[in-house]
Write an enzyme that holds these catalytic residues in place. Structure first.
Site, PDB file in Angstrom:
ATOM      1  N   CYS A  79     -35.347  29.782 -46.295  1.00  0.00           N
ATOM      2  CA  CYS A  79     -34.427  28.449 -46.453  1.00  0.00           C
ATOM      3  C   CYS A  79     -33.172  28.928 -45.982  1.00  0.00           C
ATOM      4  O   CYS A  79     -32.423  27.708 -45.460  1.00  0.00           O
ATOM      5  CB  CYS A  79     -34.749  27.709 -47.492  1.00  0.00           C
ATOM      6  SG  CYS A  79     -36.445  27.586 -48.210  1.00  0.00           S
TER       7      CYS A  79
ATOM      8  N   CYS B 214     -31.217  28.070 -42.471  1.00  0.00           N
ATOM      9  CA  CYS B 214     -30.896  26.693 -42.167  1.00  0.00           C
ATOM     10  C   CYS B 214     -30.071  25.906 -42.850  1.00  0.00           C
ATOM     11  O   CYS B 214     -29.294  25.215 -42.668  1.00  0.00           O
ATOM     12  CB  CYS B 214     -32.163  25.745 -41.793  1.00  0.00           C
ATOM     13  SG  CYS B 214     -33.133  26.603 -40.253  1.00  0.00           S
ATOM     14  N   HIS B 215     -30.230  26.021 -44.402  1.00  0.00           N
ATOM     15  CA  HIS B 215     -29.442  25.308 -45.410  1.00  0.00           C
ATOM     16  C   HIS B 215     -28.371  25.906 -46.057  1.00  0.00           C
ATOM     17  O   HIS B 215     -27.629  25.357 -46.612  1.00  0.00           O
ATOM     18  CB  HIS B 215     -30.474  24.813 -46.422  1.00  0.00           C
ATOM     19  CG  HIS B 215     -31.760  24.054 -45.839  1.00  0.00           C
ATOM     20  ND1 HIS B 215     -31.300  22.737 -45.595  1.00  0.00           N
ATOM     21  CD2 HIS B 215     -33.011  24.224 -45.491  1.00  0.00           C
ATOM     22  CE1 HIS B 215     -32.619  22.169 -45.123  1.00  0.00           C
ATOM     23  NE2 HIS B 215     -33.537  23.291 -45.041  1.00  0.00           N
TER      24      HIS B 215
ATOM     25  N   MET C 144     -37.767  21.259 -39.332  1.00  0.00           N
ATOM     26  CA  MET C 144     -37.948  21.642 -40.498  1.00  0.00           C
ATOM     27  C   MET C 144     -39.615  22.115 -40.600  1.00  0.00           C
ATOM     28  O   MET C 144     -40.319  21.313 -40.281  1.00  0.00           O
ATOM     29  CB  MET C 144     -37.731  20.575 -41.737  1.00  0.00           C
ATOM     30  CG  MET C 144     -38.258  21.064 -43.004  1.00  0.00           C
ATOM     31  SD  MET C 144     -37.594  22.069 -44.037  1.00  0.00           S
ATOM     32  CE  MET C 144     -38.709  21.993 -45.391  1.00  0.00           C
TER      33      MET C 144
ATOM     34  N   HIS D 287     -23.884  27.606 -33.465  1.00  0.00           N
ATOM     35  CA  HIS D 287     -25.001  28.453 -33.533  1.00  0.00           C
ATOM     36  C   HIS D 287     -25.136  29.501 -32.638  1.00  0.00           C
ATOM     37  O   HIS D 287     -24.544  30.532 -32.645  1.00  0.00           O
ATOM     38  CB  HIS D 287     -26.169  27.751 -33.647  1.00  0.00           C
ATOM     39  CG  HIS D 287     -27.602  28.030 -34.175  1.00  0.00           C
ATOM     40  ND1 HIS D 287     -27.545  28.518 -35.439  1.00  0.00           N
ATOM     41  CD2 HIS D 287     -28.578  28.395 -33.814  1.00  0.00           C
ATOM     42  CE1 HIS D 287     -28.656  29.108 -35.822  1.00  0.00           C
ATOM     43  NE2 HIS D 287     -29.402  29.202 -34.626  1.00  0.00           N
TER      44      HIS D 287
ATOM     45  N   HIS E 245     -30.299  23.671 -28.880  1.00  0.00           N
ATOM     46  CA  HIS E 245     -30.712  25.065 -29.170  1.00  0.00           C
ATOM     47  C   HIS E 245     -31.036  25.855 -28.068  1.00  0.00           C
ATOM     48  O   HIS E 245     -31.840  26.181 -27.614  1.00  0.00           O
ATOM     49  CB  HIS E 245     -31.933  25.108 -30.127  1.00  0.00           C
ATOM     50  CG  HIS E 245     -32.006  26.437 -31.079  1.00  0.00           C
ATOM     51  ND1 HIS E 245     -32.476  27.488 -30.347  1.00  0.00           N
ATOM     52  CD2 HIS E 245     -31.743  26.827 -32.060  1.00  0.00           C
ATOM     53  CE1 HIS E 245     -32.483  28.639 -31.172  1.00  0.00           C
ATOM     54  NE2 HIS E 245     -32.160  28.120 -32.188  1.00  0.00           N
TER      55      HIS E 245
HETATM   56 FE1  DHE Z   1     -32.553  32.746 -34.718  1.00  0.00          FE
HETATM   57  C1  DHE Z   1     -30.720  33.973 -32.176  1.00  0.00           C
HETATM   58  C2  DHE Z   1     -29.780  32.141 -36.458  1.00  0.00           C
HETATM   59  C3  DHE Z   1     -34.381  30.995 -36.937  1.00  0.00           C
HETATM   60  C4  DHE Z   1     -35.529  34.036 -33.334  1.00  0.00           C
HETATM   61  N1  DHE Z   1     -30.610  32.997 -34.222  1.00  0.00           N
HETATM   62  C5  DHE Z   1     -30.017  33.391 -33.098  1.00  0.00           C
HETATM   63  C6  DHE Z   1     -28.566  33.557 -33.187  1.00  0.00           C
HETATM   64  C7  DHE Z   1     -28.415  33.091 -34.364  1.00  0.00           C
HETATM   65  C8  DHE Z   1     -29.657  32.553 -34.866  1.00  0.00           C
HETATM   66  C9  DHE Z   1     -26.943  32.800 -35.138  1.00  0.00           C
HETATM   67  C10 DHE Z   1     -27.621  34.126 -32.247  1.00  0.00           C
HETATM   68  C11 DHE Z   1     -27.567  35.418 -32.198  1.00  0.00           C
HETATM   69  C12 DHE Z   1     -26.569  35.966 -31.149  1.00  0.00           C
HETATM   70  O1  DHE Z   1     -26.671  35.482 -30.161  1.00  0.00           O
HETATM   71  O2  DHE Z   1     -25.559  36.532 -31.594  1.00  0.00           O
HETATM   72  N2  DHE Z   1     -32.191  31.662 -36.427  1.00  0.00           N
HETATM   73  C13 DHE Z   1     -30.953  31.593 -36.781  1.00  0.00           C
HETATM   74  C14 DHE Z   1     -31.072  30.775 -38.089  1.00  0.00           C
HETATM   75  O3  DHE Z   1     -29.780  30.571 -38.974  1.00  0.00           O
HETATM   76  C15 DHE Z   1     -32.291  30.029 -38.280  1.00  0.00           C
HETATM   77  C16 DHE Z   1     -32.377  28.746 -37.622  1.00  0.00           C
HETATM   78  C17 DHE Z   1     -32.945  29.880 -39.557  1.00  0.00           C
HETATM   79  C18 DHE Z   1     -32.971  31.389 -39.960  1.00  0.00           C
HETATM   80  O4  DHE Z   1     -33.470  31.521 -41.404  1.00  0.00           O
HETATM   81  O5  DHE Z   1     -32.943  32.239 -39.482  1.00  0.00           O
HETATM   82  C19 DHE Z   1     -32.921  30.864 -37.036  1.00  0.00           C
HETATM   83  N3  DHE Z   1     -34.501  32.433 -35.064  1.00  0.00           N
HETATM   84  C20 DHE Z   1     -35.203  31.754 -36.050  1.00  0.00           C
HETATM   85  C21 DHE Z   1     -36.557  32.007 -36.101  1.00  0.00           C
HETATM   86  O6  DHE Z   1     -37.194  31.317 -36.861  1.00  0.00           O
HETATM   87  C22 DHE Z   1     -36.841  32.904 -34.751  1.00  0.00           C
HETATM   88  C23 DHE Z   1     -37.781  32.115 -33.909  1.00  0.00           C
HETATM   89  C24 DHE Z   1     -37.682  33.999 -35.480  1.00  0.00           C
HETATM   90  C25 DHE Z   1     -37.086  34.625 -36.642  1.00  0.00           C
HETATM   91  O7  DHE Z   1     -36.603  35.699 -36.349  1.00  0.00           O
HETATM   92  O8  DHE Z   1     -37.042  34.028 -37.541  1.00  0.00           O
HETATM   93  C26 DHE Z   1     -35.612  33.114 -34.436  1.00  0.00           C
HETATM   94  N4  DHE Z   1     -32.887  33.819 -33.019  1.00  0.00           N
HETATM   95  C27 DHE Z   1     -34.394  34.272 -32.696  1.00  0.00           C
HETATM   96  C28 DHE Z   1     -34.141  34.948 -31.424  1.00  0.00           C
HETATM   97  C29 DHE Z   1     -32.761  35.125 -31.087  1.00  0.00           C
HETATM   98  C30 DHE Z   1     -32.024  34.154 -31.995  1.00  0.00           C
HETATM   99  C31 DHE Z   1     -35.400  35.678 -30.425  1.00  0.00           C
HETATM  100  C32 DHE Z   1     -32.238  35.584 -29.758  1.00  0.00           C
HETATM  101  C33 DHE Z   1     -32.464  34.607 -28.552  1.00  0.00           C
HETATM  102  C34 DHE Z   1     -31.820  35.509 -27.430  1.00  0.00           C
HETATM  103  O9  DHE Z   1     -32.513  35.485 -26.339  1.00  0.00           O
HETATM  104  O10 DHE Z   1     -30.517  35.853 -27.421  1.00  0.00           O
END
Ligand code: DHE
Length: 689
Positions: free
Chosen positions: A195, A198-199, A236, A479, A521
């Protein structure tokens, strides 16, 4: 007025049957209570009565609906109930109405007892969805409570009329529900892992709303359980429906959320250094690539629940190596030469893999946060120095800081706290988390996005022990984002502000804040040339079924620059990633977080020459969620992850490889454990998307 404690206790007793709150749901009950005698909608405000208010509390209705006069009933998942009775007559006459009611009373009764018979079209600007509200809500109400709720909704008080004037906005802290030590420890861990992203670790909100006791106590255990069970159309996850948590576990989480958040520990340099290991020293590493494979077309693939990344040969689709990494790896970025892959786990562990080795191997490792999402490298090579493969930087969620590291060994060099004041109200924020980071080609600089305070920091790393920082004022909850096609402009989503901020990396200044639909996003976005508006950068949205394209060519197309020039509708919201390639005629997009399982595994392509609507959409698998795209180095294939379930043999996940020209499936790389992000070496080095 019933005391708060009694209401909470009543709500908890009702939890076994009460999961739901809006006007939507599963199978309607086979029998419905007889409709009471119709009462006219009177012009005067009916006395609200404790009974109706207690019933709203009991059902946790305020978690999903705006209900005038009910304190903290500010939910936006379901329709606003302010004028539900007034609109009922018109709705019942419309051809879209699928229910059986012919009177306002019967309409309201049906909405409560059979919420899926007719699903209201508008949920505060988004489409309402079936299956969110359970009919068990109505079944849990007595006939008197039901009648009281109907009477109330026919005449809710006006904005200024306080119905429960003596009720406090939040209950005193000692009124929060209790947990055993074991329950508390379990909930604390689960919250952190599932959680906090996101929160917020301190629950101050970001992509998701704040969950501090002043907010959560008002929703109560049932209201919170409802949301945790059903999810929301705005991203969510429906943890209960997915079977991820049992009702008992959701009850524990809902109670945990009403208590003060426990403060996690800091992570000083001494402890970082204690976690630091160099497995293969720089002088022991090969001087030239030892492999005959085309390593620049490797894909480093996150195997989320395995705590590993797979290095996959993009020419042969063979898994060359599985490397143990941090837990639930978030992203991988390559060094400027592409030789090293830097892999950041959610647990803040950074692993460095040498791709020149015959079998790509972890050469160094360090933990610089307890919770992290981003990593980047130094890329600048120019008059101010050659920083190729010299430095790395990790952005942490907790503790709120970023850490500069030696790019060859991962030795931590310097820590910079991001605690500070919010861009708009200038309030102190104890937990501003580091979101995306990109490296500039114009200056020895990283662009570091500090989420909660809404500032974009230009961090000059020329002297990494004394970095110079210029703080640009953007908007809250920064983000993810990426470069425009020229790599001069960086575009980043300020997701809960519904804006995209644009930074000019050459001049080091903010250029624009572009308004977008709900919760942009982009991942890193998609750059392409729109037939009408010229070069654009596009983003999907979590909260709206739409791709928005922003003009990025201030020289050639000044009228369209930094404006949202095109909206391409999609079949559903919940998009996480979008991707294209300069050689491709398509734009690819997912809807991973859509609460409809079919849409969650559906992907769409949009034709660049006709971007008004999707060219085609299809299900990429029969299970799981389709997530994230990556092209091969030549830009001829697109890889899509099927994010499965690590505990279900045969459905743990796979990658589907499509021929980009024909959109036909070429091959599946099976039996991967929950693959998510994929990073092609060449495309990541050159920021091609
Ligand atoms: Fe991500 C990128 C944060 C949930 C997969 N994710 C990012 C980035 C951030 C971020 C800040 C940018 C990084 C950068 O470019 O320097 N992501 C978060 C969260 O805070 C969030 C919403 C909730 C969490 O608890 O993490 C979250 N993200 C997810 C997922 O549920 C995903 C689908 C699977 C997982 O890993 O948990 C996921 N996030 C990704 C991926 C990228 C990403 C694959 C990179 C995308 C790209 O092509 O650069």
């Amino acid at each position: 007025m019933r005391p708060w404690k009694h209401i909470v206790t009543g709500a908890m007793l009702g939890l076994a049957v009460l999961i739901g709150c809006a006007r939507q749901a599963e199978t309607p009950p086979t029998t419905t209570a007889p409709a009471p005698q119709e009462a006219p909608v009177s012009a005067t405000t009916a006395p609200a009565g404790d009974l109706a208010l207690a019933a709203f509390k009991k059902g946790g209705c305020g978690a999903c609906h705006i209900i005038p006069g009910v304190p903290n009933a500010r939910g936006t998942i379901g329709p606003d109930l302010t004028n539900i009775a007034q609109g009922a007559a018109q709705t019942m006459q419309s051809s879209a109405y699928t229910g059986k009611a012919t009177t306002v009373d019967a309409y309201l009764r049906e909405a409560i007892l059979e919420p899926d018979v007719f699903v209201a079209p508008d949920c505060n600007g988004s489409s309402c969805q079936k299956g969110i509200m359970s009919p068990s809500l109505g079944q849990g109400l007595s006939e008197e409570e039901l009648a009281a709720v109907i009477t109330y909704l026919k005449n809710p008080p006006g904005e200024t009329e306080a119905v429960i004037s003596e009720e406090p906005a939040a209950a005193p802290a000692d009124a929060a529900p209790t947990l055993s030590d074991e329950e508390f420890a379990w909930a604390k861990l689960v919250y952190f892992e599932r959680c906090a992203g996101c929160h917020g670790t301190l629950r101050k909100g970001a992509t998701g709303p704040a969950l501090t006791p002043d907010k959560t106590m008002a929703l109560g255990t049932v209201g919170l359980s409802t949301i945790i069970y059903n999810g929301t159309p705005r991203g969510m996850p429906d943890w209960g429906k997915q079977g991820f948590f049992t009702q008992e576990q959701i009850d524990v989480l809902a109670r945990f959320l009403q208590r003060e958040p426990p403060a996690p520990p800091e992570l000083p340099m001494e402890r970082m250094k204690a976690s630091w290991n160099v497995y293969v020293a720089p002088d022991q590493r090969p001087d030239t690539p030892q492999t005959t494979r085309n390593w620049q077309n490797y894909f480093v693939v996150t195997l989320r629940d395995a705590g590993q990344v797979a290095v996959i040969d993009g020419d042969t689709y063979e898994v060359v190596s599985n490397v143990d990494s941090g837990y639930a790896v978030h992203i991988t970025r390559m060094s400027a030469t592409g030789r090293y892959a830097y892999v950041i786990g959610r647990d803040g562990k950074l692993a460095m893999i040498d791709l020149w080795m015959e079998t790509p191997t972890k050469v160094a490792e360090v933990q610089v946060c307890y919770d992290a999402r981003s990593v980047e490298v130094s890329k600048y090579n120019g008059p101010k120095g050659d920083f190729t493969d010299k430095l790395a930087v990790v952005g942490c969620y907790w503790p709120p800081h970023f850490v500069i590291l030696d790019g060859q060994t991962l030795e931590p060099i310097h820590i910079v706290s991001t605690r500070g004041y919010t861009v708009d109200t200038m309030e102190y924020h104890p937990e501003p988390r580091v979101a995306s980071i990109v490296a500039s080609d114009f200056q020895p600089e990283w662009i570091i996005n500090v989420k909660e305070i809404g500032q974009i920091w230009l961090v000059n790393y020329a002297d990494p022990k004394a970095p110079q920082i210029k703080m640009l004022q953007a908007a809250r909850f920064l983000h993810d984002g990426g470069w425009d096609a020229t790599h001069r402009y960086f575009l980043v989503a300020a997701n809960q502000s519904n804006k995209v901020a644009v930074v000019d990396a050459q001049e080091g200044r903010m250029v624009a804040l572009v308004h977008t639909p709900k919760i942009p996003h982009p991942g890193r976005g998609a750059n392409w040339v729109d037939p009408e508006f010229g070069p654009v950068w596009s983003s999907g949205h979590l909260g709206d079924p739409a791709i928005v394209s922003i003009g990025t060519d201030p020289e050639g197309h000044p009228d369209y620059a930094w404006k949202a020039v095109r909206v391409t509708p999609l079949p559903g919201a919940g998009s996480l990633f979008i991707k294209t390639h300069p050689n491709s005629k398509w734009i690819w997009i997912d809807m991973t977080l859509n609460s409809d399982p079919v849409l969650a595994r559906t992907i769409c392509v949009i034709a660049k020459e006709n971007p008004t609507e999707p060219h085609t959409c299809w299900e990429a698998s029969t299970y799981g969620r389709a997530v994230h795209f990556e092209y091969n180095a030549a830009g001829t294939e697109v890889w899509v992850s099927i994010w499965g379930d690590a505990s279900k043999p045969g459905e743990t996940g796979e990658i589907v490889v499509y021929d980009d020209a024909t959109l036909t499936e070429k091959v599946r790389i099976p039996n991967l454990v929950t693959p998510t992000g994929k990073f092609n070496v060449y495309n990541t080095v050159h920021d091609i998307y």
